[in-house]
Design an enzyme around this catalytic site. Structure first.
Site, PDB file in Angstrom:
ATOM      1  N   LYS A 165      36.441  32.050  30.104  1.00  0.00           N
ATOM      2  CA  LYS A 165      37.701  31.023  30.133  1.00  0.00           C
ATOM      3  C   LYS A 165      38.098  31.000  28.570  1.00  0.00           C
ATOM      4  O   LYS A 165      37.182  30.954  27.894  1.00  0.00           O
ATOM      5  CB  LYS A 165      37.351  29.653  30.873  1.00  0.00           C
ATOM      6  CG  LYS A 165      37.225  29.906  32.357  1.00  0.00           C
ATOM      7  CD  LYS A 165      36.955  28.524  32.968  1.00  0.00           C
ATOM      8  CE  LYS A 165      36.825  28.667  34.500  1.00  0.00           C
ATOM      9  NZ  LYS A 165      36.690  27.381  34.963  1.00  0.00           N
ATOM     10  N   TYR A 170      45.108  29.645  40.885  1.00  0.00           N
ATOM     11  CA  TYR A 170      44.487  28.292  41.341  1.00  0.00           C
ATOM     12  C   TYR A 170      45.278  27.722  42.198  1.00  0.00           C
ATOM     13  O   TYR A 170      45.088  26.372  42.493  1.00  0.00           O
ATOM     14  CB  TYR A 170      44.079  27.726  39.955  1.00  0.00           C
ATOM     15  CG  TYR A 170      42.815  27.969  39.483  1.00  0.00           C
ATOM     16  CD1 TYR A 170      41.633  27.860  39.731  1.00  0.00           C
ATOM     17  CD2 TYR A 170      43.211  28.529  37.932  1.00  0.00           C
ATOM     18  CE1 TYR A 170      40.667  28.183  38.965  1.00  0.00           C
ATOM     19  CE2 TYR A 170      41.879  28.720  37.387  1.00  0.00           C
ATOM     20  CZ  TYR A 170      40.748  28.784  37.811  1.00  0.00           C
ATOM     21  OH  TYR A 170      39.507  29.228  37.017  1.00  0.00           O
ATOM     22  N   PHE A 219      43.513  17.369  39.127  1.00  0.00           N
ATOM     23  CA  PHE A 219      43.371  18.092  37.728  1.00  0.00           C
ATOM     24  C   PHE A 219      44.165  19.458  37.795  1.00  0.00           C
ATOM     25  O   PHE A 219      43.905  20.210  36.614  1.00  0.00           O
ATOM     26  CB  PHE A 219      41.941  18.388  37.668  1.00  0.00           C
ATOM     27  CG  PHE A 219      41.258  19.102  38.668  1.00  0.00           C
ATOM     28  CD1 PHE A 219      41.383  20.382  38.845  1.00  0.00           C
ATOM     29  CD2 PHE A 219      40.381  18.403  39.570  1.00  0.00           C
ATOM     30  CE1 PHE A 219      40.571  21.242  39.834  1.00  0.00           C
ATOM     31  CE2 PHE A 219      39.881  19.190  40.753  1.00  0.00           C
ATOM     32  CZ  PHE A 219      39.930  20.311  40.946  1.00  0.00           C
ATOM     33  N   ARG A 255      27.044  32.650  41.393  1.00  0.00           N
ATOM     34  CA  ARG A 255      27.187  31.343  41.309  1.00  0.00           C
ATOM     35  C   ARG A 255      25.976  30.463  40.793  1.00  0.00           C
ATOM     36  O   ARG A 255      25.920  29.612  40.164  1.00  0.00           O
ATOM     37  CB  ARG A 255      27.878  30.701  42.550  1.00  0.00           C
ATOM     38  CG  ARG A 255      29.226  31.034  42.721  1.00  0.00           C
ATOM     39  CD  ARG A 255      29.845  30.680  43.752  1.00  0.00           C
ATOM     40  NE  ARG A 255      30.180  29.183  44.062  1.00  0.00           N
ATOM     41  CZ  ARG A 255      31.139  28.538  43.505  1.00  0.00           C
ATOM     42  NH1 ARG A 255      32.147  29.241  42.938  1.00  0.00           N
ATOM     43  NH2 ARG A 255      31.416  27.192  43.596  1.00  0.00           N
ATOM     44  N   THR A 280      29.556  23.241  38.318  1.00  0.00           N
ATOM     45  CA  THR A 280      30.963  23.045  37.989  1.00  0.00           C
ATOM     46  C   THR A 280      30.971  22.313  36.714  1.00  0.00           C
ATOM     47  O   THR A 280      31.464  22.521  35.701  1.00  0.00           O
ATOM     48  CB  THR A 280      32.056  22.792  38.953  1.00  0.00           C
ATOM     49  OG1 THR A 280      31.853  23.597  39.954  1.00  0.00           O
ATOM     50  CG2 THR A 280      33.391  22.794  38.268  1.00  0.00           C
ATOM     51  N   ARG A 283      26.635  27.866  31.876  1.00  0.00           N
ATOM     52  CA  ARG A 283      27.222  26.987  31.848  1.00  0.00           C
ATOM     53  C   ARG A 283      26.652  25.811  31.011  1.00  0.00           C
ATOM     54  O   ARG A 283      26.986  25.189  30.125  1.00  0.00           O
ATOM     55  CB  ARG A 283      28.035  26.282  33.115  1.00  0.00           C
ATOM     56  CG  ARG A 283      29.338  26.776  33.678  1.00  0.00           C
ATOM     57  CD  ARG A 283      29.666  26.508  34.944  1.00  0.00           C
ATOM     58  NE  ARG A 283      31.180  26.982  35.385  1.00  0.00           N
ATOM     59  CZ  ARG A 283      31.462  26.862  36.695  1.00  0.00           C
ATOM     60  NH1 ARG A 283      30.719  26.606  37.580  1.00  0.00           N
ATOM     61  NH2 ARG A 283      32.491  27.555  36.900  1.00  0.00           N
ATOM     62  N   ASN A 335      34.776  24.713  31.276  1.00  0.00           N
ATOM     63  CA  ASN A 335      33.528  25.173  31.797  1.00  0.00           C
ATOM     64  C   ASN A 335      33.293  26.656  31.623  1.00  0.00           C
ATOM     65  O   ASN A 335      32.456  27.231  32.224  1.00  0.00           O
ATOM     66  CB  ASN A 335      33.127  24.815  33.371  1.00  0.00           C
ATOM     67  CG  ASN A 335      34.087  25.177  34.189  1.00  0.00           C
ATOM     68  OD1 ASN A 335      34.939  26.182  33.919  1.00  0.00           O
ATOM     69  ND2 ASN A 335      33.844  24.676  35.259  1.00  0.00           N
ATOM     70  N   HIS A 349      34.557  31.421  35.296  1.00  0.00           N
ATOM     71  CA  HIS A 349      34.852  31.165  36.715  1.00  0.00           C
ATOM     72  C   HIS A 349      33.816  32.253  37.297  1.00  0.00           C
ATOM     73  O   HIS A 349      33.653  33.395  37.000  1.00  0.00           O
ATOM     74  CB  HIS A 349      36.300  31.391  36.938  1.00  0.00           C
ATOM     75  CG  HIS A 349      36.673  31.716  38.418  1.00  0.00           C
ATOM     76  ND1 HIS A 349      36.859  30.490  39.073  1.00  0.00           N
ATOM     77  CD2 HIS A 349      36.826  32.780  38.958  1.00  0.00           C
ATOM     78  CE1 HIS A 349      37.144  30.992  40.473  1.00  0.00           C
ATOM     79  NE2 HIS A 349      37.296  32.366  40.310  1.00  0.00           N
ATOM     80  N   GLU A 385      40.736  37.774  44.436  1.00  0.00           N
ATOM     81  CA  GLU A 385      40.865  37.328  42.837  1.00  0.00           C
ATOM     82  C   GLU A 385      40.880  38.877  42.235  1.00  0.00           C
ATOM     83  O   GLU A 385      41.361  38.856  41.347  1.00  0.00           O
ATOM     84  CB  GLU A 385      39.719  36.569  42.557  1.00  0.00           C
ATOM     85  CG  GLU A 385      40.043  35.033  43.105  1.00  0.00           C
ATOM     86  CD  GLU A 385      39.000  34.171  42.692  1.00  0.00           C
ATOM     87  OE1 GLU A 385      38.827  33.140  43.250  1.00  0.00           O
ATOM     88  OE2 GLU A 385      37.992  34.350  42.255  1.00  0.00           O
TER      89      GLU A 385
HETATM   90  P1  CMP Z   1      36.490  27.164  38.445  1.00  0.00           P
HETATM   91  O1  CMP Z   1      35.054  27.503  39.149  1.00  0.00           O
HETATM   92  O2  CMP Z   1      36.981  28.042  37.942  1.00  0.00           O
HETATM   93  O3  CMP Z   1      37.456  26.822  39.759  1.00  0.00           O
HETATM   94  C1  CMP Z   1      38.209  25.584  39.797  1.00  0.00           C
HETATM   95  C2  CMP Z   1      38.303  24.942  38.446  1.00  0.00           C
HETATM   96  O4  CMP Z   1      38.762  23.705  38.518  1.00  0.00           O
HETATM   97  C3  CMP Z   1      36.747  24.607  37.957  1.00  0.00           C
HETATM   98  O5  CMP Z   1      36.226  25.834  37.784  1.00  0.00           O
HETATM   99  C4  CMP Z   1      36.831  23.517  36.939  1.00  0.00           C
HETATM  100  O6  CMP Z   1      37.336  24.278  35.709  1.00  0.00           O
HETATM  101  C5  CMP Z   1      38.396  23.036  37.227  1.00  0.00           C
HETATM  102  N1  CMP Z   1      37.900  21.650  37.641  1.00  0.00           N
HETATM  103  C6  CMP Z   1      37.032  21.307  38.747  1.00  0.00           C
HETATM  104  N2  CMP Z   1      36.960  19.876  38.858  1.00  0.00           N
HETATM  105  C7  CMP Z   1      37.742  19.449  37.770  1.00  0.00           C
HETATM  106  C8  CMP Z   1      37.916  18.119  37.274  1.00  0.00           C
HETATM  107  N3  CMP Z   1      37.414  16.920  37.893  1.00  0.00           N
HETATM  108  N4  CMP Z   1      38.672  18.033  36.112  1.00  0.00           N
HETATM  109  C9  CMP Z   1      39.045  18.803  35.727  1.00  0.00           C
HETATM  110  N5  CMP Z   1      38.938  20.379  36.204  1.00  0.00           N
HETATM  111  C10 CMP Z   1      38.096  20.572  37.012  1.00  0.00           C
END
Ligand code: CMP
Length: 139
Positions: free
Chosen positions: A11, A51, A59, A87, A93, A104, A114, A117, A128
């Site tokens: 990212k 997304y 968010f 994962r 996450t 992470r 984070n 992905h 994807e």
């Molecule tokens: P990702 O695994 O790319 O898939 C969905 C993304 O949403 C996740 O990683 C985070 O970057 C984002 N995300 C999930 N929960 C939150 C949150 N509470 N606030 C902001 N971003 C979020």
């Protein structure tokens, strides 16, 4: 070949911190083979499309702004049990909950920013992968 591939994105936060090399090294050392890879930047529209499943989440706007804020590295990775194993490698996450030794834990700064992905199912890995790559870009 469903079941042994997953889609990752390094990212914008991790790209800005010059962490591409370190993250790719962890991916390779964990036994994933790179099938396809590109350095690219998502428009707001494309980030919103990627997304779309999170459209109703509070968010979503923040996520779309962040994911279109700079270049990313997208890649298709291959390994037995790719989705689940990747994962595990990336960790929770929320990086404050990510285990030691995960991507992470080492590279992410917050739940929003984070670092990486990883697809959450074989079905989404296929969707994807098709979002980022044509069949001719896979080796
Ligand atoms: P990702 O695994 O790319 O898939 C969905 C993304 O949403 C996740 O990683 C985070 O970057 C984002 N995300 C999930 N929960 C939150 C949150 N509470 N606030 C902001 N971003 C979020």
């Amino acid at each position: 070949m469903s079941g042994n591939r997953t889609l990752t994105m390094i990212k914008p936060d991790a790209v800005r911190k010059n962490s591409i090399g370190g993250i790719l090294q962890m991916i390779n050392e964990a036994g994933f083979r790179i099938i396809a890879m590109k350095y690219t930047k998502l428009s707001k529209e494309k980030a919103g499309e990627f997304y779309a499943v999170h459209k109703e989440r509070p968010f979503y706007g923040e996520l779309v702004d962040f994911m279109s804020s700079g270049p990313i590295v997208a890649a298709i990775l291959e390994k037995d049990n790719a989705v689940e194993d990747f994962r595990k490698l990336i960790g929770a996450t929320d990086p404050s909950k990510a285990e030691e030794g995960t991507i992470r834990k080492k590279y992410a700064s917050s739940i929003g920013e984070n670092a990486v992905h990883g697809s959450d199912s074989d079905e989404n890995a296929n969707i994807e992968s098709d979002f980022h790559f044509s069949k001719l870009e896979r080796f």
